[in-house]
Design an enzyme around this catalytic site. Structure first.
Site, PDB file in Angstrom:
ATOM      1  N   HIS A 254     -60.967 119.083  63.038  1.00  0.00           N
ATOM      2  CA  HIS A 254     -60.521 118.369  64.249  1.00  0.00           C
ATOM      3  C   HIS A 254     -61.126 118.971  65.519  1.00  0.00           C
ATOM      4  O   HIS A 254     -61.677 118.269  66.355  1.00  0.00           O
ATOM      5  CB  HIS A 254     -58.993 118.444  64.362  1.00  0.00           C
ATOM      6  CG  HIS A 254     -58.260 117.947  63.153  1.00  0.00           C
ATOM      7  ND1 HIS A 254     -58.090 116.615  62.856  1.00  0.00           N
ATOM      8  CD2 HIS A 254     -57.638 118.629  62.158  1.00  0.00           C
ATOM      9  CE1 HIS A 254     -57.404 116.503  61.725  1.00  0.00           C
ATOM     10  NE2 HIS A 254     -57.124 117.694  61.277  1.00  0.00           N
TER      11      HIS A 254
HETATM   12  O1  RIB Z   1     -53.816 117.755  64.872  1.00  0.00           O
HETATM   13  C1  RIB Z   1     -54.884 118.652  64.717  1.00  0.00           C
HETATM   14  C2  RIB Z   1     -54.796 119.756  65.716  1.00  0.00           C
HETATM   15  O2  RIB Z   1     -53.622 120.502  65.512  1.00  0.00           O
HETATM   16  C3  RIB Z   1     -55.940 120.767  65.588  1.00  0.00           C
HETATM   17  O3  RIB Z   1     -56.197 121.325  66.840  1.00  0.00           O
HETATM   18  C4  RIB Z   1     -55.383 121.810  64.676  1.00  0.00           C
HETATM   19  O4  RIB Z   1     -55.974 123.096  64.884  1.00  0.00           O
HETATM   20  C5  RIB Z   1     -53.954 121.837  65.124  1.00  0.00           C
HETATM   21  O5  RIB Z   1     -53.892 122.682  66.274  1.00  0.00           O
END
Ligand code: RIB
Ligand code: CA
Length: 313
Positions: A254
């Site tokens: 992500h």
């Molecule tokens: O939903 C994904 C996010 O939440 C990413 O930044 C992961 O590291 C968590 O922090």
């Protein structure tokens, strides 16, 4: 001009001037760790500081993990501990995804360095008041508590800042990873997310609807390619990713989307919207309007994403 002088001029003046000055605000966390490794390895970035925030794991673990990763590849970027809890809500963790230590239970050595004195908020304030407008970009890939509290202190700072965010969901058909409507970062601190997304800062955001593109996930094709690379960054990435690969067989990076939206904006299709965040009924849900100052990443060229991922490690 003598050859020596021109070389000095290039290395002392021109290259630093061409580097993008960034602060990484992170909650490592496995995908934050890969983002940090890619940023540390990128010659076009000058990382002024890393700030940590309570999110995937506690602030203490997130700060230790940032220091562990930086030391694992022989660097010494300063790390500042930020907020230990959201502005108003209680902390929420993601241990089942990132492991108890937050880095996939790796045996990465504990850091020899400590975080810098003073903390994230005062360091961010210092950096913004000692640099030109828009000179600094923030990569914000955890709950937005640190930046939300900065704008609570001085809302006028927003106009001078470019922020590249991982958070939210911008396709109403997409289900959240914490609740029906909410993505983790915006769910954990919806108050800070609403302050930042409506602050007037120049924002580029990648939401769950694009970061879960299966063509950009690390899976049985990409993982062996990362592990067969001999660089220190790739070897650390291989170690950290082996936990989710064993547990889930794949992993969505992500936070790397936020980094690539800064480094490689040309691989994304973006739309301009207004974004607010629900802090009450549907905690963390994005409320999207047609016009606004937020650039939302809607499409990605996954061939180029994967090429930059491999070449960046
Ligand atoms: O939903 C994904 C996010 O939440 C990413 O930044 C992961 O590291 C968590 O922090
Ligand atoms: Ca994160």
């Amino acid at each position: 001009m003598s050859p020596n002088f021109s070389v000095i001029l290039i290395y002392v003046v021109l290259i630093p001037a061409m580097c993008m000055k960034v602060v990484l605000d992170i909650d490592p966390g496995i995908d934050d760790a890969i983002e940090l490794l890619l940023a540390l390895n990128n010659p076009d970035l000058e990382i002024l500081a890393v700030t940590t925030v309570s999110g995937n794991v506690s602030l203490r673990k997130a700060t230790t993990n940032a220091l562990r990763i930086i030391e694992a590849i022989g660097r010494s970027v300063p790390v500042y501990a930020g907020a230990a809890k959201p502005l108003r809500k209680n902390p929420v963790r993601a241990r089942s995804i990132h492991g108890n230590d937050g880095l996939g239970e790796t045996d990465l050595p504990l850091p020899t360095r400590k975080p810098e004195k003073g903390g994230a908020a005062s360091m961010l304030l210092h950096l913004l008041t000692t640099h030109r407008k828009k000179e600094i970009s923030i990569l914000a890939t955890g709950p937005l508590t640190n930046i939300g509290s900065l704008f609570n202190k001085d809302p006028s700072l927003a106009k001078d800042l470019s922020i590249f965010v991982m958070g939210g969901i911008y396709d109403q058909a997409m289900r959240g990873n914490v609740s029906k409507y909410a993505e983790f970062n915006f769910y954990v601190d919806p108050d800070a997310a609403d302050i930042v997304m409506s602050s007037g800062a120049s924002i580029v955001v990648s939401g769950l609807d694009i970061t879960t593109d299966p063509n950009c996930a690390v899976g049985s094709e990409m993982f062996p390619k990362i592990c067969s690379s001999k660089t220190a960054t790739a070897q650390v990435a291989c170690k950290i990713l082996s936990y989710p690969m064993r547990k889930f067989g794949h992993f969505h990076l992500h936070d790397v989307f936020a980094l690539f939206s800064l480094l490689h904006p040309e691989i994304f299709g973006m739309e301009r919207h207004g974004v607010r965040v629900d802090t009450k009924k549907s905690r963390g849900r994005c409320l999207i309007t047609p016009e606004g100052n937020v650039q939302v990443c809607k499409k990605v060229n996954h061939r180029m994403f994967n090429r930059y991922l491999l070449s960046g490690l």
